[in-house]
Scaffold this motif. Sequence first.
Motif, mmCIF file in Angstrom:
data_model
loop_
_atom_site.group_PDB
_atom_site.id
_atom_site.type_symbol
_atom_site.label_atom_id
_atom_site.label_comp_id
_atom_site.label_asym_id
_atom_site.label_seq_id
_atom_site.Cartn_x
_atom_site.Cartn_y
_atom_site.Cartn_z
ATOM 1 N N UNK A 8 0.981 -1.246 0.113
ATOM 2 C CA UNK A 8 0.197 -0.020 0.027
ATOM 3 C C UNK A 8 0.974 1.172 0.024
ATOM 4 N N UNK A 9 2.132 1.148 -0.141
ATOM 5 C CA UNK A 9 3.069 2.283 -0.132
ATOM 6 C C UNK A 9 2.791 3.216 -1.395
ATOM 7 N N UNK A 10 2.580 4.337 -1.006
ATOM 8 C CA UNK A 10 2.776 5.356 -2.186
ATOM 9 C C UNK A 10 3.899 5.907 -2.729
ATOM 10 N N UNK A 11 4.950 5.479 -2.190
ATOM 11 C CA UNK A 11 6.400 5.769 -2.651
ATOM 12 C C UNK A 11 6.966 4.766 -3.637
ATOM 13 N N UNK A 12 7.347 5.274 -4.708
ATOM 14 C CA UNK A 12 7.827 4.282 -5.809
ATOM 15 C C UNK A 12 9.348 4.604 -5.607
ATOM 16 N N UNK A 13 10.173 3.503 -5.362
ATOM 17 C CA UNK A 13 11.617 3.758 -5.252
ATOM 18 C C UNK A 13 12.192 3.600 -6.840
ATOM 19 N N UNK A 14 13.151 4.425 -7.164
ATOM 20 C CA UNK A 14 13.931 4.208 -8.383
ATOM 21 C C UNK A 14 14.898 2.954 -8.468
ATOM 22 N N UNK A 65 -5.361 9.141 -8.254
ATOM 23 C CA UNK A 65 -4.296 8.522 -7.705
ATOM 24 C C UNK A 65 -2.965 8.836 -7.564
ATOM 25 N N UNK A 66 -2.681 9.038 -6.066
ATOM 26 C CA UNK A 66 -1.388 9.652 -5.611
ATOM 27 C C UNK A 66 -0.380 8.955 -5.571
ATOM 28 N N UNK A 67 0.873 9.179 -5.844
ATOM 29 C CA UNK A 67 2.170 8.278 -5.721
ATOM 30 C C UNK A 67 3.484 9.217 -5.686
ATOM 31 N N UNK A 68 4.328 8.988 -5.146
ATOM 32 C CA UNK A 68 5.670 9.750 -4.951
ATOM 33 C C UNK A 68 6.546 8.715 -5.785
ATOM 34 N N UNK A 69 7.403 9.548 -6.456
ATOM 35 C CA UNK A 69 8.633 8.791 -7.176
ATOM 36 C C UNK A 69 10.034 9.303 -6.556
ATOM 37 N N UNK A 70 10.615 8.315 -5.971
ATOM 38 C CA UNK A 70 11.875 8.853 -5.425
ATOM 39 C C UNK A 70 13.122 8.958 -6.409
ATOM 40 N N UNK A 71 13.329 10.054 -6.541
ATOM 41 C CA UNK A 71 14.389 10.474 -7.754
ATOM 42 C C UNK A 71 15.673 10.752 -7.066
ATOM 43 N N UNK A 72 16.633 10.136 -7.555
ATOM 44 C CA UNK A 72 17.973 10.363 -7.029
ATOM 45 C C UNK A 72 19.071 10.794 -8.053
ATOM 46 N N UNK A 84 -2.868 15.642 -0.471
ATOM 47 C CA UNK A 84 -2.877 14.214 -0.992
ATOM 48 C C UNK A 84 -2.174 13.386 0.167
ATOM 49 N N UNK A 85 -1.365 14.160 0.649
ATOM 50 C CA UNK A 85 -0.268 13.214 1.637
ATOM 51 C C UNK A 85 -1.196 12.649 2.919
ATOM 52 N N UNK A 86 -1.954 13.823 3.338
ATOM 53 C CA UNK A 86 -2.789 13.472 4.581
ATOM 54 C C UNK A 86 -3.856 12.364 4.154
ATOM 55 N N UNK A 87 -4.258 12.430 2.916
ATOM 56 C CA UNK A 87 -5.369 11.480 2.839
ATOM 57 C C UNK A 87 -4.576 10.139 2.557
ATOM 58 N N UNK A 88 -3.424 10.071 2.029
ATOM 59 C CA UNK A 88 -2.929 8.846 1.724
ATOM 60 C C UNK A 88 -2.082 8.216 3.138
ATOM 61 N N UNK A 89 -1.865 9.195 3.899
ATOM 62 C CA UNK A 89 -0.956 8.814 5.273
ATOM 63 C C UNK A 89 0.487 8.648 4.934
ATOM 64 N N UNK A 115 -17.745 16.449 -6.105
ATOM 65 C CA UNK A 115 -16.633 16.514 -5.271
ATOM 66 C C UNK A 115 -16.972 17.585 -4.224
ATOM 67 N N UNK A 116 -16.415 17.424 -3.007
ATOM 68 C CA UNK A 116 -16.612 18.302 -1.995
ATOM 69 C C UNK A 116 -15.307 19.089 -1.535
ATOM 70 N N UNK A 117 -14.106 18.547 -2.178
ATOM 71 C CA UNK A 117 -12.943 19.186 -1.793
ATOM 72 C C UNK A 117 -12.363 19.715 -3.385
ATOM 73 N N UNK A 118 -11.648 20.850 -2.985
ATOM 74 C CA UNK A 118 -11.145 21.655 -4.249
ATOM 75 C C UNK A 118 -10.198 20.831 -4.956
ATOM 76 N N UNK A 119 -9.434 20.024 -4.515
ATOM 77 C CA UNK A 119 -8.312 19.430 -5.257
ATOM 78 C C UNK A 119 -8.987 18.306 -5.999
ATOM 79 N N UNK A 120 -10.374 17.786 -5.863
ATOM 80 C CA UNK A 120 -10.745 16.814 -6.734
ATOM 81 C C UNK A 120 -10.179 15.589 -6.298
ATOM 82 N N UNK A 121 -10.126 15.076 -5.258
ATOM 83 C CA UNK A 121 -9.242 13.941 -4.773
ATOM 84 C C UNK A 121 -10.201 12.501 -4.935
ATOM 85 N N UNK A 122 -11.345 12.511 -4.736
ATOM 86 C CA UNK A 122 -12.133 11.448 -4.921
ATOM 87 C C UNK A 122 -13.711 11.991 -4.866
ATOM 88 N N UNK A 123 -14.430 11.627 -5.830
ATOM 89 C CA UNK A 123 -15.773 11.827 -6.042
ATOM 90 C C UNK A 123 -16.791 11.175 -4.961
#
Length: 1440
Positions: free
Chosen positions: A856-862, A1002-1009, A1039-1044, A1228-1236
């Motif tokens: 369930x991790x949202x961080x994608x390692x390179x 769908x939110x995720x982060x890519x670890x760029x080195x 989005x980080x608060x939503x996905x912990x 949506x009820x949030x301005x960033x349109x995270x999830x309907x």
Amino acid sequence: MPRRGGDLLNSKMSEWERIFMQNLTVPPHSQRRRNIPQESTTFQCVLKYIEGAFIKQRVTEGCSDVEYQLRLSLFDVTYRHFFGKTWKSSRRPLHSVPRQPTRVVFNETIYFHTSLNHPSITAVVEVVAIAKKQDGISQDLSCGFGIIHLFNSKSEPTNLATKDRGLKLYHGTPRALLHPLFQDPVEKNKYMTVMENSHLQYTLRPHLPLETIFHLFPENLLMSGLQKIPGLLPARGDTSDCFLKPRLMKPVTCYLDKLSIHLYPSLEKFEEELLDLLNDDRLLKANSTPDGNTVAVQERRLRVGVHNGLCFVQAPQVAVLVPEVEVVRGRSASFLGKQGSGSRASRAGQALVLRSRIHLTEMVRHPAFAVFFQLEYVFCAPGGANGKALSATSLSKAAYMHSVRWAAWNPFLGSGSSEVAVPLRGGARHNPSQVLVYKTPPNSVSSEEVRQFESGTVQFHFSADSEEHLVTSTDTLSKDREDSEKPPTPSLSSASSPRMMVSSQGPGLSLSQLSAPAQRRGEPALRRSASPPRPAPRRTPPSGRTELPRGSGTGGITHLEADLSHGAAGPDAGDQLRELPFTPVQAPIAAVGVPAGSSSAVHTRASLARLHASGFPEILDCNEEPVEIMDPAEPVHFSPQLEEADVLQSNEIILQFLAFSRVPQNGLEVTWPKTVFFTFQFYRFPPVTTPRLQLVDMGKEKAARSAVSPRVLVQINKDGTVSSGSPGLQLKYMVDPAFLKPGEQRWFRSYLADHSLQIDIWDGDSLLLVGSAAVKLKHLLRQGRTAVRSHHELEVAATEYEQDVAVVGGDVLRHGAVRPVGVYVVVKGRLHLCLANVGHPCEERLPKRRALPPSRSRVVPSQDSASGFPGGSLFSSGAEAGRAAARAQRLADVDGELAALLCSRLREASAASQPGPCEAAAVRRRKVERMARVRQREAQEEDGGGRKLHVVGCREQRLQHSRDLQIIDAYRERIKAESISNMLRQAITTTHTVYAVLGTAEFFEFALKNPYNVQHTVTIEIDHPELSVILDTREWRHFKELTKTVTPVEEDMFHLHDDLRPQVYLRPKETVHIPFKYQTFSVDPTVMMQGPAGLSVGEDGAASSSPWKSGATLTKHIKVSFQVSGGKPIAILQVKVETQPHVVDQTFRFYHPELTFLKKAIRLPPWHTLPGAPAGMPGGEPEMYVRCSDPNVICETKHMGPGEPQDVFLKVAGGPSPQIKKFFVAIYTDAWLAAPIQIWQFYLHSLQRVDVSCVTGQLTRLSLVLRGTQAIRKVKAYTSHPHELKVDPDGVFVLPPNGVQDLYVGVRPQKAGSRFIYLNLVDVEYHQLVSSWLVCASCRQPLLSKAFEITLPAGGGKGSNKRITYTNPYPSRRLYFLHTNRPDLLQFKEDSFEIGGGEVYTIGLRFAPSHNTGEEEILIHINDREDKNEETFCVKVIYQ
């Protein structure tokens, strides 16, 4: 109270009047003004010098002090019409240099713009000599003229060159162009004589900076760069040309409150005199005598705008004025407050007042800027000789307008608020609107100041933005802080808030302006300001954690009809209409108005017993035991902990469609459909359209006792016969945790607990929608039990549209729109449905590859390059790139292009490319080889050189092998660099899979080195617009608060490159997390044809598709490249997107005429009234945002303020009939349109519209044209109201291919009013919709000739027999037919009778008994042989 009007006229107003009078222009030809205005084209013309020896010789005779001047005018060659205003240069002397041509230097720059882009539009330059004679009198002499063409033959600007151009000059004066002999082209006219050795040197080029001041600078006005434009700042630097780089002065927002207009001597006498003059003028034009009818005042309007002496800065606002006496009746007489001496002098109620505020955003602190007022009256002509009221259709011809008074006033900005009284003007004088104005009172012996106020005054309270009491400086600072914390709305609504839009546009128009004649509305076009008004501070409620209840309970979404007559005015509209406040009120539609759940039982116990004894399939649990039936009326207590602790995590959802029953409609005979089918969508499974099911009567011996007894649903075989298996239709859905992504089991339980399943019931033969039903899915929660089962009797309701009769006057709403269409929900029947959920243990042997990644991790390692090269083949596919070893393969087996080039591998390559030799191919190959050996032996016997042939064959084979080796070597050298590059690229490529759902981000982060020891600026390049980098820190944190996600957040981490590609700075060996968001709103716009379809079910009847791995899953690949300088990649992210089906919360169906725009409004009730809303929610209602899956659909929402409901507005373009357009709307009820929080599904049925005007009880006939398709079809016509609409032929008939045939329709409405009737033409063999019509019947009540009243006992009985008489009014024998609007309450002894002329006939009536008390009005229609209504009797029946 101090007044400022008199001082103003003596000082500041003179500046506005001076500029206004000096810049009056001649309008273009009337034929040009009729055309639609195009985009204006800007020009900069530099007139440098003229030279020629003729000048001095011609004008210097007997004159001294000769000076020269250039005059520039716009000329329309086609209509021989000068327009605009002639520009004159400064006077310049003649410069004469020996041995050089005579020259006059001007070097003056002229700016202008025009929207008349036609080849006939030219600029005429005239050379004028101003000579002073010996007697001292000056004389203007024309020395010649030239023509500058502004547009070419394609209506495009002339090929403008930056270098100088020479313009040839003609003898004479430009007035010669007005002569009829000078026709186009004028240059080739024989009367035009060119001046030899003379020309004008000029430059013509576009000047785009002029577009920024279109609102200050009217078109077709020629201005020098040295002239001053009100509203422009002086030029900077050495140049004095303010047009070169125009700079606007800062606007100031102004407010006008408590506005009133006082007319002399009083409002009543002023209007009385005005109406008398207009009525006399009407009689004079009609050459008639007084007929008792007079002209009436229909509306009083005030135009308010800002004028800078040249043009209106923005289109004037239009406000509706009302007499003060009408306001006093409704509220306190102190509405106007203290208005000064002018107000006290007028009698109470003798003023026109404005009950709203005027908001001017374009005012500038300049003496030439003035507030312009124009008072207009809308008059209504009498309706004819008989004095009847006007109808809605004749209103546009009878209403006309006249301007009565006008005024212009320049405020002292910055001097504080004040009460202002401005005198009105009238009579024959120039005004900014260029219209004729009503005369002013005759001159009297009074003073000038008194005469000014005799024309009337406009009084108001003026305030500037700095002194506005509603928005203080403290409020502004706090609002700025709120705006800095609240994220902006990402392109979901207009730039300004609804509050700003209303205040900036003014009060709006009423019906009279919409119905004004076109020639009156065709006033000079008013341009809007190029710079939009500054938005007012927007009040937004604090964001809170809210969740829209997922369900369709009672009191849900409300359906509104949009007013099609209103729209946004175009920027160049001649009379720009203002948008009216949209405040319709409608009843809920069937999709959500019907309560979800079981209704109270209305059938007898005997009918229910026969229903359950029909042999429906038994539902067994996992232990093969019957499932206990639950009462749906019992409350369901949902415990998430109990569901999670259940060992039976697999859910088998079973839907059983059992029976259907009809409900009588207003006592009419129940019409049963022969077959039905259902459409619905459960969870994220694909939408289901069931096969046709036949309705079968249960008990043949007693079924006739009850017309509403349920009929069992039975499946139909392919040959059309009834299936002999179990009755009903059973569908199964297997929801197993192994098929759901991690964490989705909780979503599925919430779906069952909060949602309702909407089912649409269709007539299988007519393909008409019977109605919709909704059932709550909370009864499928097992709560630890092995299985659950419940029976539901659902109300099937349909939405019917009716419209009130539009009567001008009382039935017209306050803002001028006719009452909107009404929506009524009618219960059509009841559906018997069984729901069950059988629990099963999870099967561990399910393929793990079909489940989603467990992480369930949202961080994608390179890819870590330090681990070394993983190895593999240069020809490995992406799936095998991670393997450390690879099996060696022949190059010819890897590359087809190389195999085609190799001679020795042709046979093997062709054999290898085949999937597998079949038996026929093997036999053929053996025969070919045997024939080759036979021919070789024959050749050896005939010629003894067989060994020689063998040696030659071996040599050729060696040459072929040598050539193949050379080809292989060249091929390897060519692909070596590319293959190594691909392998190295695979080493830095990371693959990430995203399971996307419509509207969900769908939110995720890519670890760029950074792998280098030096710093780099990395550019991020994405090849798909649906994947983006999150640049806003607030959105990233959201989005980080939503996905912990616990990775750090950096402020201002990115900066945009020139091509808007994000860049990030990396230190040596540094690793940063790049936030990405994938969100799609695109779903292929579905265009369907209506009809039942087969269902893909397995042998056991279970739906075979799964919600996450269905065959319709679409996969797309998105490449993200991280590049340093030179385009060298340091990392590559390969995003694999698997599109998943989504949940549909609500379904809406709209029927609309084909090829027209559908405008609808879906209203949500107040937030706190929705079931399941969080209690004690802080901050009130959240603001809502919408997005549509179809980019061609306009979808928006407006926040109406605290406590007001939310409206979702739609505008959809319909297709041809019988097409159905399908699209989705995410809320949506949030301005960033995270999830309907809700996803709505819309179906737009396009139908051919037919309008019918008829009388109640009378048959109206019309015909429809049927056009055949490519093939012959057997068709039949069906209608939604068979008691009111009949068709001929009424049975099955053949529609020839590509032929034309008439379908005759007869409409006999049962009641007055407007209603919609649907008519379908269906192919009876393939059950396809061929054509569909929307019959809009407008029915009026017939004239009642007699009325009766009788009293009957209620509570049953035998009924009552009565008689009435009818006399034939004709002298001849006639045949009459009898009809009634209530056949359930009244039957005739004879439906027709024939009597002689003047005879009396007795009509026998039979009144049926009624079980309820009350009153009923029954109409008796007596029609002639042609079914036209002769007389109508009304019988009032009182049941006691």
